[in-house]
Design an enzyme around this catalytic site. Structure first.
Site: not given
Length: 185
Positions: A62, A72, A132, A170
């Site tokens: 992603h 991230k 995260y 996904d």
């Protein structure tokens, strides 16, 4: 704090120091000044927490494009993951290449995935928790992704392909070569 650049130097493994005593330990997992010196400046605007109940859960690949592109800073606080960053910056000498590392509660490492990279992880244990920080706000219209097993990228996932657990979204992502340029160097 230990900082290690991976084969794609923009992606870094960071191991914060842990200070233990008979009660347990203390660790500074984010410090703006120290992380900026290591090339992880932020600013971070959101924290995310994901729980996966079984091993083999794969989330990704992603990214977000445009003004809400996200860097991230990923850590695993329970269990273990194999974390991957794919360079999606057209014009980069590393375009389409990936780096990966095992991140776990035990090894206490974090991985910095800058904007311009696709990101994914696969759980290696049941009951895994990942936290995260991101540098851009969630923007559904800016979401992009690439199929987890894109043969042009060739990620060597540490789980058998027939045991990977994916979201419906996904399962149908395109290959990197079928997308317009997501980022430019």
């Amino acid at each position: 704090m230990k900082v290690e650049a991976l084969a794609i130097a923009d992606v870094k493994l960071i191991t914060p120091a842990r200070f233990g005593d008979p009660r347990g330990f203390f660790s500074e997992t984010w410090n703006q000044g120290r992380f900026a010196e290591a090339g992880v400046a932020g600013p971070f605007i959101q924290d995310n927490h994901a729980v996966s109940t079984t091993a083999g859960v794969l989330r990704g690949l992603h990214c977000q494009i445009g003004p809400n592109a996200q860097g991230k800073l990923v850590r695993c606080v329970k269990g273990a993951i194999y974390d991957v960053a794919v360079d999606a910056r057209h014009g980069s000498p590393n375009f389409g290449r990936y780096v990966g590392a095992e991140i776990s509660a035990e090894n206490w490492m974090q991985i910095w995935v800058p904007a311009g990279f696709l990101h994914a992880y696969c759980t290696l244990t049941a009951e895994t928790e990942v936290i995260y920080k991101v540098t851009g706000a969630y923007d559904k219209a800016a979401e992009r992704g690439v199929i987890w097993n894109d043969p042009d990228i060739g990620i060597d996932w540490p789980v058998a392909a027939d045991s990977v657990i994916l979201s419906d979204k996904d399962k149908i992502l395109p290959r990197l070569r079928d997308l317009p340029a997501l980022f430019h160097v």
